[in-house]
Design a protein around this motif. Structure first.
Motif, PDB file in Angstrom:
ATOM      1  N   SER A  97       0.837  -1.192   0.000  1.00 18.26           N
ATOM      2  CA  SER A  97       0.000   0.000   0.000  1.00 18.26           C
ATOM      3  C   SER A  97       0.880   1.254   0.000  1.00 18.26           C
ATOM      4  CB  SER A  97      -0.927   0.010   1.215  1.00 18.26           C
ATOM      5  OG  SER A  97      -0.165  -0.013   2.415  1.00 18.26           O
ATOM      6  N   LEU A  98       0.309   2.356  -0.456  1.00 20.05           N
ATOM      7  CA  LEU A  98       1.043   3.620  -0.507  1.00 20.05           C
ATOM      8  C   LEU A  98       1.272   4.155   0.907  1.00 20.05           C
ATOM      9  CD1 LEU A  98       2.187   6.043  -2.153  1.00 20.05           C
ATOM     10  CD2 LEU A  98      -0.116   7.017  -2.078  1.00 20.05           C
ATOM     11  N   LYS A  99       2.514   4.451   1.242  1.00 18.80           N
ATOM     12  CA  LYS A  99       2.836   5.019   2.547  1.00 18.80           C
ATOM     13  C   LYS A  99       2.489   6.510   2.560  1.00 18.80           C
ATOM     14  CE  LYS A  99       6.749   1.879   3.315  1.00 18.80           C
ATOM     15  NZ  LYS A  99       8.228   1.793   3.515  1.00 18.80           N
ATOM     16  N   ASP A 100       2.016   6.989   3.695  1.00 15.80           N
ATOM     17  CA  ASP A 100       1.681   8.410   3.821  1.00 15.80           C
ATOM     18  C   ASP A 100       2.888   9.289   3.531  1.00 15.80           C
ATOM     19  OD1 ASP A 100      -0.902   7.750   4.462  1.00 15.80           O
ATOM     20  OD2 ASP A 100      -0.605   7.889   6.636  1.00 15.80           O
ATOM     21  N   SER A 101       4.071   8.825   3.949  1.00 15.70           N
ATOM     22  CA  SER A 101       5.295   9.611   3.753  1.00 15.70           C
ATOM     23  C   SER A 101       5.677   9.729   2.277  1.00 15.70           C
ATOM     24  CB  SER A 101       6.456   8.977   4.530  1.00 15.70           C
ATOM     25  OG  SER A 101       6.670   7.637   4.112  1.00 15.70           O
ATOM     26  N   ASN A 102       5.163   8.805   1.452  1.00 15.29           N
ATOM     27  CA  ASN A 102       5.485   8.818   0.022  1.00 15.29           C
ATOM     28  C   ASN A 102       4.384   9.432  -0.837  1.00 15.29           C
ATOM     29  OD1 ASN A 102       7.965   7.592   0.403  1.00 15.29           O
ATOM     30  ND2 ASN A 102       7.201   5.526   0.014  1.00 15.29           N
ATOM     31  N   ASP A 134     -10.391  -1.032 -10.873  1.00 13.65           N
ATOM     32  CA  ASP A 134     -11.275  -0.907  -9.719  1.00 13.65           C
ATOM     33  C   ASP A 134     -11.416  -2.239  -8.989  1.00 13.65           C
ATOM     34  OD1 ASP A 134     -11.808   1.764  -9.914  1.00 13.65           O
ATOM     35  OD2 ASP A 134     -13.786   1.567 -10.836  1.00 13.65           O
ATOM     36  N   SER A 135     -11.163  -3.348  -9.708  1.00 15.92           N
ATOM     37  CA  SER A 135     -11.322  -4.679  -9.122  1.00 15.92           C
ATOM     38  C   SER A 135     -10.012  -5.277  -8.615  1.00 15.92           C
ATOM     39  CB  SER A 135     -11.939  -5.634 -10.154  1.00 15.92           C
ATOM     40  OG  SER A 135     -13.199  -5.186 -10.572  1.00 15.92           O
ATOM     41  N   PHE A 136      -8.904  -4.998  -9.312  1.00 16.77           N
ATOM     42  CA  PHE A 136      -7.634  -5.643  -8.974  1.00 16.77           C
ATOM     43  C   PHE A 136      -6.548  -4.663  -8.511  1.00 16.77           C
ATOM     44  CE2 PHE A 136      -9.774  -8.272 -12.173  1.00 16.77           C
ATOM     45  CZ  PHE A 136      -9.901  -9.451 -11.465  1.00 16.77           C
ATOM     46  N   GLY A 137      -6.897  -3.378  -8.468  1.00 16.71           N
ATOM     47  CA  GLY A 137      -5.943  -2.402  -7.963  1.00 16.71           C
ATOM     48  C   GLY A 137      -5.200  -1.661  -9.047  1.00 16.71           C
ATOM     49  N   TYR A 174       8.770   4.106  -4.645  1.00 15.00           N
ATOM     50  CA  TYR A 174       8.006   5.126  -3.926  1.00 15.00           C
ATOM     51  C   TYR A 174       6.484   4.970  -3.954  1.00 15.00           C
ATOM     52  CZ  TYR A 174      12.433   7.651  -3.752  1.00 15.00           C
ATOM     53  OH  TYR A 174      13.740   8.017  -3.525  1.00 15.00           O
ATOM     54  N   SER A 175       5.941   4.237  -4.913  1.00 15.16           N
ATOM     55  CA  SER A 175       4.484   4.169  -5.008  1.00 15.16           C
ATOM     56  C   SER A 175       3.934   2.927  -4.325  1.00 15.16           C
ATOM     57  CB  SER A 175       4.054   4.192  -6.477  1.00 15.16           C
ATOM     58  OG  SER A 175       4.316   5.452  -7.042  1.00 15.16           O
ATOM     59  N   GLY A 176       2.633   2.815  -4.335  1.00 18.05           N
ATOM     60  CA  GLY A 176       1.966   1.673  -3.728  1.00 18.05           C
ATOM     61  C   GLY A 176       0.493   1.693  -4.071  1.00 18.05           C
TER      62      GLY A 176
END
Length: 406
Positions: free
Chosen positions: A10-15, A78-81, A192-194
């Motif tokens: 998942s995307l980190k808040d810091s990133n 929308d279904s698999f991210g 950096y992403s997630g």
């Protein structure tokens, strides 16, 4: 609704900030994929020993696939991210660029351009949805209105770079450049992403079709998609014919063709900035005024050609016409993309998909009817698209009146 799988990063808040910058960096990818080799179109025609129409088909195949892919990719992300799909597709895009650079078979190039259409569509739809996942309210509206402006950096930078690459290294270097750019972005995305999608929808073709049906039954939305297609068709008609007119009719070089596309990229961006500045003005009124100006500029271009006919006059008129097209695109893109926030990926896919399907078929039809001969044919092409835009704008006014809001 399914929750985020534990194995998904998942995307980190810091990133979040740098991930947002990367998302914006990927928005112009479709523009780069179409525009960087525009100055090379005449050279490719000569080197590969095929007609200009066959080379122009490499653009149309990309646009058709790019458009059609978005019709179902929206539901898939929308279904698999968003994250894994965009990462894998970026890597495939880079590999297919290398394949194009190392072949002289036009049919292999066609196949790779079809792959480009699919992979770029997946990346762009995922990144558009990223903003709806992460932001809301006025900040989301602000970012959505920046999309067409950020996207226009592709048409500005890509042909400018492509002209010099063509002049120094040949047409293959354009696709090596795209491969290198995509590879760098893959690495940065991985670091950096997630994943930003919190609730995963169950994938269902029947549900997707039903949602599309509900969206398309909204007249202001469906007519807006047509206006988006007509606006971008203005740009694509020049992209497909301009290099041939400049290099064959005016005896210019690929570098001049690149500079010309760069100037017109600024025109599109200017229209986007004006659209952002007037975002809160009455929607239908400002669009009617803009389309009226577009018709005036195209008519003046055609009237002036018997008196003044040179590269500078052609670029001048194309510039002011593209400003009006960029204005239309910015306003309608902001409206269409933010119209259905509960189905952001589907709305993104449908908006981009229908737009590019319209662009691909209409632009190829226009350049086939009015070949890349001279600026007079370009003027007639602009007139044809403008008249269609006037008709659709009349339907918007009759259907929605002044109720449409951006």
């Amino acid at each position: 609704m399914a929750q985020l799988p534990a194995t998904t990063k998942s995307l980190k808040d810091s990133n979040q900030r740098i991930s947002t910058i990367l998302a914006f960096a990927l928005i112009p990818l479709s523009g780069f994929a179409t525009d960087i080799y525009l100055p090379s179109l005449p050279s490719m025609s000569t080197v590969l020993d095929v007609s200009s129409t066959k080379i122009q088909l490499t653009l149309s195949l990309f646009l058709i696939t790019y458009g059609i892919s978005q019709l179902f990719i929206g539901s898939i992300v929308d279904s698999f991210g968003r994250y894994k799909i965009s990462l894998i597709c970026l890597l495939i895009f880079a590999i297919s660029c290398i394949v194009i650079s190392t072949t002289d078979n036009i049919y292999i190039i066609y196949l790779m351009r079809i792959i480009h259409g699919f992979t770029v569509a997946a990346v762009i739809v995922a990144k558009r949805a990223f903003f709806v996942d992460v932001y809301e309210g006025e900040k989301l509206k602000h970012y959505l209105s920046l999309f067409s402006i950020i996207w226009s950096t592709g048409p500005i930078i890509a042909p400018f770079v492509g002209g010099y690459l063509q002049n120094a290294f040949g047409w293959e270097s354009n696709f090596y450049f795209l491969a290198g750019m995509a590879s760098v972005l893959v690495v940065l995305e991985f670091i950096y992403s997630g994943e930003t999608l919190k609730n995963f929808s169950d994938f269902s073709v029947s549900k997707m079709v039903a949602v599309y049906g509900d969206m398309l039954k909204t007249p202001s939305f469906s007519l807006g998609l047509i206006m988006l297609g007509l606006a971008y068709c203005m740009v694509m008609v020049f992209n497909m014919t301009g290099p041939f007119i400049i290099e064959h009719h005016f005896n210019g070089t690929p570098i001049i063709a690149g500079y010309s596309s760069l100037i017109l990229g600024f025109a599109w961006m200017t229209g986007g900035f004006i659209g952002k500045a007037t975002i809160n003005r009455p929607f239908v009124k400002k669009m009617v005024v803009n389309i009226g100006l577009q018709l005036l500029f195209v008519s003046t271009m055609l009237i002036s050609i018997p008196v003044v006919s040179n590269l500078y006059s052609m670029i001048f008129f194309a510039f002011i016409i593209h400003v009006t097209a960029g204005y239309i695109f910015n306003n309608y893109f902001t409206y269409c993309l933010g119209r259905f926030p509960n189905n952001a990926g589907v709305a993104s896919g449908l908006t981009g998909g229908i737009t590019y399907v319209i662009v691909s078929f209409l632009s190829y039809g226009v350049v086939t009817l009015l070949p890349a001969k001279d600026e007079l044919n370009l003027g007639y092409s602009y007139l044809l698209v403008t008249v269609l835009s006037v008709f659709i704008m009349w339907m918007v006014y009759k259907t929605s009146g002044r109720k449409v809001k951006a």
